[in-house]
Enzyme design. Structure first.
Site, short mmCIF file in Angstrom:
data_model
loop_
_atom_site.label_atom_id
_atom_site.label_comp_id
_atom_site.label_asym_id
_atom_site.label_seq_id
_atom_site.Cartn_x
_atom_site.Cartn_y
_atom_site.Cartn_z
N LYS A 608 0.44 -0.87 -0.24
CA LYS A 608 0.09 -0.19 -0.11
C LYS A 608 0.68 1.87 -0.26
CE LYS A 608 -4.34 2.64 1.88
NZ LYS A 608 -5.29 1.76 3.51
N GLY A 675 10.56 5.81 -4.29
CA GLY A 675 10.15 7.58 -4.05
C GLY A 675 10.19 8.34 -4.95
N GLU A 676 11.74 8.07 -6.02
CA GLU A 676 12.09 8.51 -6.76
C GLU A 676 10.94 8.22 -8.34
OE1 GLU A 676 13.60 11.46 -6.33
OE2 GLU A 676 15.36 11.03 -4.93
#
Length: 719
Positions: A608, A675-676
């Site tokens: 998630k 994240g990137e």
């Protein structure tokens, strides 16, 4: 909530280059100092001398080499000029508004193109560049190995039939996190405590010590929770230093919160890029030559280059390749890393160019990428630790329905508007650095893990708790994870998609050691029901976790992990983006309606949180493609308008999935960063979809309504 708190407000300059007159600063300080509630006015005339940062901090990181308030020169609009400290925020803000000064204005260079065409000449007397650079060169062709590459011989003239040679541009982007940058500095004798919104507490302590001229062990930095960052809080910015100086001057804690306007000039940004891409291919679409040249900008007080060409070095097979970067020092605030640094703007140029090449070759854009797939890292020659990009392409295409895409632009309509389908490749390096972890077992047997890392809203503390509990064999409610305190074992800044691999490795090592020690204690304790048992047969899940309390001294310790063996393999994450857009040419509106992303990022610890990270990254890239730019007046360097951001109304229908192939070569938990990569490739996919919808090839971001509107024809045929 700190007792006795005073409040500080920054005063900033309003010209891009020049000098503030000493008399006007003195006059303004006297006037503001007599205003209601004012405790202190800090200016270049009374600011204590601050130290210089060590070279290793300013070479690779965008840390400013000019200490704040060190002189009366002006390097850019929004440079800190004064700090007003008062008993309340209202009094500080009111007094700061009275601080007006006179300037001796000097010519400014505010774009890289201006520096390229009209480089400033050195001053005859001092040898310093006239526009005030605190660094030796006003225009730098960077020669660091990581930013330049040249390999192979160019193809013979006339051999290759297909060519793309185009320029792509990206504007200044602002980080714009929900939480403003904010600092509280508090001195207790010679000890400094800084509460800051930062994701670099260890490095911030080092930089503060250098500026203030005190040992690091006299500084403690606290940042338990950060409300968004995207790069803007990965480094020490000058307001933090000034807050500490102001707190020492007034002898009480001082709080300084940047305004939303000040965030645009004081905590970094993504700089403009101008990228020239040249692709040459054979008739079957096989690339034989790739060139990617980037022109970008930095400030006159810091060293930073947006590494837009990095992905080009490794993404597609190319016998001949040239990648270069040039950076101009301009009179503007210091830029810094921003989500997907280098890759996000660089992949916009490369992936649109690849789409253009596919169009010229009359080959499906996905098929062209498959034909030019690189099986190994072309730069280092190392094999990939794990690359499943072809699987990302296939699964993404199937989920999106790419096989039904008509090749000819303007072939799809819906409800009176044009519809287009586009795709791009996503990629971002897999990284890992050394980190430490402390374990404390309390009197109830609860186990607390801690590391000087950060929670920036992406769920680091949740995932670290999962890793600790799973590895130690404990119920998750018997484990906790703390972060954001420089007193904890060291960890690097939270950025570059490295935190889970980096800190997760340290937590894994600590939890594994805790489990080994607990089992050893159980089988070695004559009073334990497991006394004398074979350690290999002990199942901690059958043991009351509160039993750990009896051995809490030996179950409290610190450990660390290194950066792993990265010498024999290359570590990179990959993915594929597919999107649908609707373009209403009557009003110039582009809406992203549907998105499919398939990511190859190693093992997924929390599906998630991982999906939410990619969803946020895509939304970030959507803003970059269609909305976001800081609209500067090149003459005055002043912002001209508003900064537009995507909202919930701009959200497409998301279909995000992960291949979930663990990469145990990088770290013991098998992860690579997430994240990137979600942002990387997104603007290109949107631009390619818009071309498919409209037939317009748009190479400049953001794509605006003026780009999309069809010409309005007046009666008589005049436009």
């Amino acid at each position: 909530d700190v007792p006795g708190l005073a409040h500080a407000v920054l005063v900033q300059t309003e010209i891009p280059h020049g000098r503030v007159t000493e008399e006007s600063v003195r006059r303004a300080a006297e006037q503001v100092g007599s205003a209601s509630g004012v405790l202190h006015v800090l200016t270049p005339l009374n600011c204590p001398a601050l130290g210089q940062l060590p070279h290793e901090l300013t070479f690779d990181l965008p840390l400013e080499r000019r200490p704040p308030l060190s002189d009366l020169t002006v390097q850019h609009v929004g440079q800190h000029l004064a700090v007003v400290v008062a008993d309340t925020l209202e009094n500080a803000a009111a007094a700061a508004s009275l601080f007006t000064v006179d300037y001796d204005v000097l010519p400014a260079q505010t774009t890289a193109r201006a520096v390229l065409t009209e480089p400033a000449a050195p001053d005859e007397e001092s040898g310093r560049i006239r526009h005030g650079s605190y660094l030796p060169d006003h225009f730098v062709k960077l020669d660091e190995e990581k930013l330049q590459d040249r390999r192979g011989e160019p193809p013979e003239r006339g051999r290759s039939a297909l060519r793309v040679d185009a320029r792509y541009t990206t504007p200044v982007n602002a980080h714009y996190p929900i939480e403003l940058s904010a600092t509280i500095a508090e001195w207790n004798g010679e000890q400094l405590t800084v509460h800051d919104s930062t994701r670099w507490i260890a490095g911030e302590r080092t930089a503060l010590a250098a500026y203030l001229g005190i040992p690091e062990d006299r500084i403690r930095v606290l940042s338990p929770l950060v409300g968004g960052a995207f790069g803007s809080k990965s480094f020490l910015w000058m307001h933090v230093v000034l807050c500490a100086v102001a707190a020492r001057a007034v002898g009480r804690p001082v709080k300084l919160v940047l305004t939303r306007d000040q965030m645009f000039t004081s905590t970094g940004h993504r700089p403009r890029t101008e990228q020239d891409v040249r692709l040459i291919a054979d008739e079957d679409g096989t690339i034989v030559s790739t060139e990617h040249h980037t022109l970008t900008e930095t400030s006159t007080v810091a060293h930073f280059c947006e590494p837009a060409g990095l992905s080009t070095r490794i993404l597609y097979a190319s016998p001949h390749l040239v990648v270069s970067h040039r950076t101009a020092r301009i009179n503007a605030p210091t830029p810094c890393f921003m989500r997907g640094p280098g890759e996000a703007p660089g992949l916009f140029a490369l992936e649109v160019a690849i789409d253009e090449l596919a169009e010229r070759a009359r080959i499906d854009p996905l098929e062209l990428r498959i034909r030019n797939h690189a099986d190994a890292d072309q730069t280092s020659g190392k094999p990939w630790s794990g690359k499943h990009l072809l699987q990302c392409y296939q699964e993404g295409a199937d989920r999106f329905g790419w096989k039904d895409r008509p090749a000819v632009p303007r072939s799809l309509q819906r409800g009176g508007v044009q519809v287009g389908w586009g795709m791009s490749t996503a990629t971002y390096p897999g990284r890992r650095m050394p980190a430490g972890c402390r374990v404390v077992t309390d009197a109830d047997g609860h186990v607390e893990f801690s590391s000087a890392t950060h929670e920036v809203g992406n769920g680091v503390r949740t995932v670290m708790t999962q890793v600790a509990a799973d590895t130690a064999g404990l119920p998750i409610d018997r484990v906790s994870f703390l972060s954001g305190d420089s007193a904890f074992p060291a960890a690097p800044y939270s950025g570059a998609s490295q935190t889970t691999a980096t800190v997760g490795s340290a937590v894994f090592a600590a939890a594994d050691e805790w489990r080994r020690r607990f089992i050893a204690a159980l089988v070695g304790d004559a009073d334990s029901p497991l006394f004398g048992a074979d350690p290999a047969t002990v199942d901690i899940g059958t043991v009351d976790p509160r039993a750990a309390a009896a051995y809490r001294e030996r179950l409290s310790f610190s450990t660390s992990s290194d950066s792993g063996d990265q010498s024999t393999q290359a570590f990179q994450s990959f993915g594929a983006h597919f999107c649908e857009v609707e373009v209403d040419e009557q009003i110039g509106r582009a809406s992203v309606t549907r998105w499919v992303a398939v990511m190859d990022c190693g093992r997924v610890l929390n599906p998630k949180l991982a999906r939410n990270q990619v969803m946020g990254g895509i939304t970030f890239g959507l803003g970059m493609a269609l909305l976001e730019q800081v609209p500067y007046d090149d003459a005055t360097a002043l912002p001209l308008g508003e900064y537009y951001l995507p909202t919930h109304a701009d959200r497409p229908d998301f279909d995000i999935s992960f291949l979930d192939h663990p990469d145990f070569h990088l770290d013991p938990i098998g992860v690579r960063g997430i994240g990137e990569i979600g942002t990387c490739g997104v603007p290109a996919a949107i631009a390619n979809a818009i071309h498919h919808a409209t037939g317009k090839r748009l190479r400049d971001l953001p794509i605006t309504l003026e780009d999309l509107m069809i010409p309005f024809e007046q009666p008589g045929g005049a436009a």
